[in-house]
Design a protein around this motif. Sequence first.
Motif, mmCIF file in Angstrom:
data_model
loop_
_atom_site.group_PDB
_atom_site.id
_atom_site.type_symbol
_atom_site.label_atom_id
_atom_site.label_comp_id
_atom_site.label_asym_id
_atom_site.label_seq_id
_atom_site.Cartn_x
_atom_site.Cartn_y
_atom_site.Cartn_z
ATOM 1 N N ALA A 268 0.700 -0.931 -0.122
ATOM 2 C CA ALA A 268 0.072 0.018 -0.093
ATOM 3 C C ALA A 268 1.009 1.290 -0.272
ATOM 4 O O ALA A 268 0.326 2.374 -0.298
ATOM 5 C CB ALA A 268 -0.893 0.131 1.046
ATOM 6 N N SER A 269 2.071 1.198 0.334
ATOM 7 C CA SER A 269 3.207 2.267 0.327
ATOM 8 C C SER A 269 3.630 2.540 -1.135
ATOM 9 O O SER A 269 4.634 1.909 -1.540
ATOM 10 C CB SER A 269 4.197 2.309 1.118
ATOM 11 N N ARG A 270 2.579 3.369 -1.968
ATOM 12 C CA ARG A 270 3.054 3.877 -3.209
ATOM 13 C C ARG A 270 4.223 4.603 -3.240
ATOM 14 O O ARG A 270 4.473 5.743 -2.645
ATOM 15 C CB ARG A 270 1.863 4.379 -3.911
ATOM 16 N N ALA A 271 5.449 4.404 -4.184
ATOM 17 C CA ALA A 271 6.681 5.112 -4.164
ATOM 18 C C ALA A 271 6.451 6.630 -4.755
ATOM 19 O O ALA A 271 6.844 7.435 -4.500
ATOM 20 C CB ALA A 271 7.453 4.465 -4.967
ATOM 21 N N TYR A 272 5.380 6.751 -5.507
ATOM 22 C CA TYR A 272 5.227 7.957 -6.130
ATOM 23 C C TYR A 272 4.119 8.879 -5.284
ATOM 24 O O TYR A 272 4.181 10.183 -5.751
ATOM 25 C CB TYR A 272 4.331 7.743 -7.528
ATOM 26 N N ILE A 273 3.902 8.306 -4.069
ATOM 27 C CA ILE A 273 3.016 9.283 -3.239
ATOM 28 C C ILE A 273 4.093 9.995 -2.427
ATOM 29 O O ILE A 273 4.486 9.464 -1.486
ATOM 30 C CB ILE A 273 1.975 8.690 -2.572
ATOM 31 N N LYS A 274 4.093 11.318 -2.528
ATOM 32 C CA LYS A 274 5.017 12.259 -1.939
ATOM 33 C C LYS A 274 4.226 12.964 -0.972
ATOM 34 O O LYS A 274 4.889 13.280 0.089
ATOM 35 C CB LYS A 274 5.738 13.390 -2.824
ATOM 36 N N THR A 275 2.933 13.214 -1.076
ATOM 37 C CA THR A 275 2.011 13.970 -0.067
ATOM 38 C C THR A 275 0.856 13.078 0.196
ATOM 39 O O THR A 275 0.274 12.755 -0.610
ATOM 40 C CB THR A 275 1.524 15.253 -0.617
ATOM 41 N N ALA A 276 0.849 12.624 1.547
ATOM 42 C CA ALA A 276 -0.159 11.528 1.705
ATOM 43 C C ALA A 276 -1.758 12.276 1.904
ATOM 44 O O ALA A 276 -1.749 13.372 2.397
ATOM 45 C CB ALA A 276 0.094 10.999 3.344
ATOM 46 N N GLY A 277 -2.683 11.585 1.384
ATOM 47 C CA GLY A 277 -3.945 11.588 1.432
ATOM 48 C C GLY A 277 -4.798 10.479 1.801
ATOM 49 O O GLY A 277 -4.644 9.867 2.954
ATOM 50 N N LEU A 278 -5.752 10.237 1.035
ATOM 51 C CA LEU A 278 -6.640 9.128 1.093
ATOM 52 C C LEU A 278 -5.583 7.842 1.045
ATOM 53 O O LEU A 278 -4.782 7.921 0.373
ATOM 54 C CB LEU A 278 -7.763 9.098 0.346
ATOM 55 N N ARG A 279 -6.062 7.083 1.917
ATOM 56 C CA ARG A 279 -5.354 5.619 1.646
ATOM 57 C C ARG A 279 -5.394 5.136 0.541
ATOM 58 O O ARG A 279 -6.359 5.001 -0.482
ATOM 59 C CB ARG A 279 -5.749 4.529 2.868
ATOM 60 N N SER A 280 -4.185 4.610 -0.140
ATOM 61 C CA SER A 280 -4.040 4.179 -1.604
ATOM 62 C C SER A 280 -4.917 3.189 -1.793
ATOM 63 O O SER A 280 -5.536 2.909 -2.983
ATOM 64 C CB SER A 280 -2.729 3.864 -1.848
ATOM 65 N N THR A 281 -4.912 2.089 -1.064
ATOM 66 C CA THR A 281 -5.963 0.893 -1.334
ATOM 67 C C THR A 281 -7.388 1.429 -1.514
ATOM 68 O O THR A 281 -8.194 0.878 -2.150
ATOM 69 C CB THR A 281 -5.916 -0.145 -0.044
ATOM 70 N N THR A 282 -7.906 2.365 -0.495
ATOM 71 C CA THR A 282 -9.245 2.774 -0.537
ATOM 72 C C THR A 282 -9.680 3.774 -1.714
ATOM 73 O O THR A 282 -10.455 3.595 -2.587
ATOM 74 C CB THR A 282 -9.525 3.669 0.739
ATOM 75 N N ALA A 283 -8.546 4.562 -2.235
ATOM 76 C CA ALA A 283 -8.816 5.195 -3.681
ATOM 77 C C ALA A 283 -8.767 4.112 -4.497
ATOM 78 O O ALA A 283 -9.580 4.562 -5.465
ATOM 79 C CB ALA A 283 -7.675 6.289 -3.607
ATOM 80 N N TRP A 284 -8.146 3.110 -4.815
ATOM 81 C CA TRP A 284 -8.122 2.263 -5.801
ATOM 82 C C TRP A 284 -9.403 1.621 -5.991
ATOM 83 O O TRP A 284 -9.912 1.610 -6.965
ATOM 84 C CB TRP A 284 -6.798 1.286 -5.650
ATOM 85 N N ALA A 285 -9.818 1.352 -4.612
ATOM 86 C CA ALA A 285 -11.336 0.603 -4.579
ATOM 87 C C ALA A 285 -12.273 1.479 -5.393
ATOM 88 O O ALA A 285 -13.204 1.060 -5.973
ATOM 89 C CB ALA A 285 -11.316 0.161 -3.499
ATOM 90 N N MET A 286 -12.320 2.626 -4.837
ATOM 91 C CA MET A 286 -13.279 3.634 -5.433
ATOM 92 C C MET A 286 -13.031 3.909 -6.827
ATOM 93 O O MET A 286 -14.063 3.837 -7.557
ATOM 94 C CB MET A 286 -12.964 5.074 -4.620
ATOM 95 N N ALA A 287 -11.845 3.867 -7.538
ATOM 96 C CA ALA A 287 -11.698 4.086 -8.855
ATOM 97 C C ALA A 287 -12.259 2.637 -9.700
ATOM 98 O O ALA A 287 -12.850 2.737 -10.520
ATOM 99 C CB ALA A 287 -10.289 4.086 -9.378
ATOM 100 N N SER A 288 -12.167 1.546 -9.165
ATOM 101 C CA SER A 288 -12.620 0.179 -9.533
ATOM 102 C C SER A 288 -14.110 0.206 -9.537
ATOM 103 O O SER A 288 -14.696 -0.284 -10.605
ATOM 104 C CB SER A 288 -11.926 -0.925 -8.873
ATOM 105 N N VAL A 289 -14.672 0.560 -8.288
ATOM 106 C CA VAL A 289 -16.151 0.785 -8.399
ATOM 107 C C VAL A 289 -16.715 1.642 -9.680
ATOM 108 O O VAL A 289 -17.820 1.456 -10.187
ATOM 109 C CB VAL A 289 -16.587 1.472 -7.125
ATOM 110 N N ALA A 290 -16.026 2.910 -10.116
ATOM 111 C CA ALA A 290 -16.336 3.780 -10.967
ATOM 112 C C ALA A 290 -16.090 3.300 -12.276
ATOM 113 O O ALA A 290 -16.903 3.757 -13.118
ATOM 114 C CB ALA A 290 -15.494 4.991 -10.614
ATOM 115 N N GLU A 291 -15.480 1.986 -12.377
ATOM 116 C CA GLU A 291 -15.215 1.453 -13.698
ATOM 117 C C GLU A 291 -14.716 2.477 -14.748
ATOM 118 O O GLU A 291 -15.332 2.836 -16.000
ATOM 119 C CB GLU A 291 -16.464 0.967 -14.460
ATOM 120 N N ILE A 292 -13.741 3.200 -14.543
ATOM 121 C CA ILE A 292 -13.164 4.216 -15.293
ATOM 122 C C ILE A 292 -12.550 3.553 -16.680
ATOM 123 O O ILE A 292 -11.668 2.764 -16.753
ATOM 124 C CB ILE A 292 -12.068 5.192 -14.574
ATOM 125 N N LYS A 293 -12.817 4.101 -17.722
ATOM 126 C CA LYS A 293 -12.425 3.929 -18.955
ATOM 127 C C LYS A 293 -11.184 4.924 -19.538
ATOM 128 O O LYS A 293 -10.825 5.732 -18.397
ATOM 129 C CB LYS A 293 -13.274 3.806 -20.075
#
Length: 475
Positions: A268-293
């Motif tokens: 869950a520790s993404r190397a490119y996240i320099k400024t922490a915000g919402l947990r990366s795993t939760t953010a990814w789950a939201m994007a997957s629910v949105a089914e972004i193309k």
Amino acid sequence: MAAVPGGPRSDPPAGARFFCTAGRGLEPFLTREVRARLAATQVEYISGKVFFTTCSDLNMLKKLKSAERLFLLIKKQLPLNVSSGSKGKIFNEMQRLINDDPESWLKAISIWKNLELDAKKEKLSQKDANPLKRKMGENDVIVAKKLKTEQMQEIRENKECQLEKQIEEETLEQGHRITKREEFLEDLQNDAVGTRTHSDLTFRVSCRCSGAIAKTFTAQEVGRVFGIALMKQFGWKADLRNPNLEVFIHLSDIYSVVGIPMFRVPLASRAYIKTAGLRSTTAWAMASVAEIKDVYYVGADVSDSQLLGACDNLKAAGLKDKIELIKASVIELPLPSESVDTIISDIPFGKKFKLGEDIKSILQEMERVLHIGGTAVLLLSEDHCRRLRDHGGTSIPLNCREGHAGEPGSEECLNPEGKTGISDPVSPSFAASNQDSLDRMPPFGSLVPVECYKVSLGKTDAFMCKYKKLHSPGP
């Protein structure tokens, strides 16, 4: 040079058994991801953990986005009975996790060594492809800016001597690594599971206790019992500072699990996240629910500091030219009506930024910019949900709602190749919990809730809600 049996890459024979830890409520997302991304089989989950079998190597395993940490599974069995018996008897039960089946430990160690070896070989080949060149070039630029012109010749001569010395040391070190690698490969070739104990290993035990066992024993006591058993059974040496191997143990009222962490740094520790915000795993789950193309991305925030942090993250991820950031209030977006396909938003919870009644204004503005059929995925607090329920709105018959509360997102959006797999059945308790969350969410104007998941953010819980815009808003 010795070769690994079966070709240049030694995938775990017939698949290895792993488990990942996950934030509470994200287990169904991880379940679907391991099937789609890793072609995993025998997938099952319990609260906080997902177990699966796969032949994927560490490079593929490292790509998991909804997992916290990854472990190679050694043991998973029923919980220890601490309600009766003396401490000594319970300690003996703990040691049986090792002594009753040492072969499973030796097999796991062999698989772990193979996986580690593959990763080290790949790093070594990448390092040998361009030794020292980039590092020295960057140093040249820095030195040139800081030193006067008349000093440059002397510096260059010194650096040439240092470079020769470094190359010589690097060559010797590389030769040493290759020799060690060949010895390691030969060890693996000669390794018959069950006949060797890998007695050259150093180890440490990290232990987590919860439930009844945590009331009886400390984690240090449990770790000491397991450590002594491992030393006696396999001849390993304890090293708390820099061990070859870490053994992770979790004893709870539901299960006893033993595994080997595959990475020192959490997934869950993404190397490119320099400024922490919402947990990366939760953010990814939201994007997957949105089914972004494939879309054009716009990020908006009213705070300069938040925008600067987001900009730093985009630079680090190499996405600065692909996502536009704008300073704007979420209740007054500079976008035409019905011009947006998908909205993803972590609504402020009111701790740092006071929200109050603005939740209604926020949803009204999102409703305005979304086109009919558009999607909004929002992370809402319990207070947000209460305010939305107080706002009114009639409940929607279940057969009018799209999607299923127990199945997150679309498998296609999780799969890089776009292949559709067979989804695992969702645990009845999780499905019931998510359905209950969905039933409690009223529509907001033309925005109708179609999926809802209760997830943990650590000290507080939240609701990940997916809305669909069914029609244009009324006057």
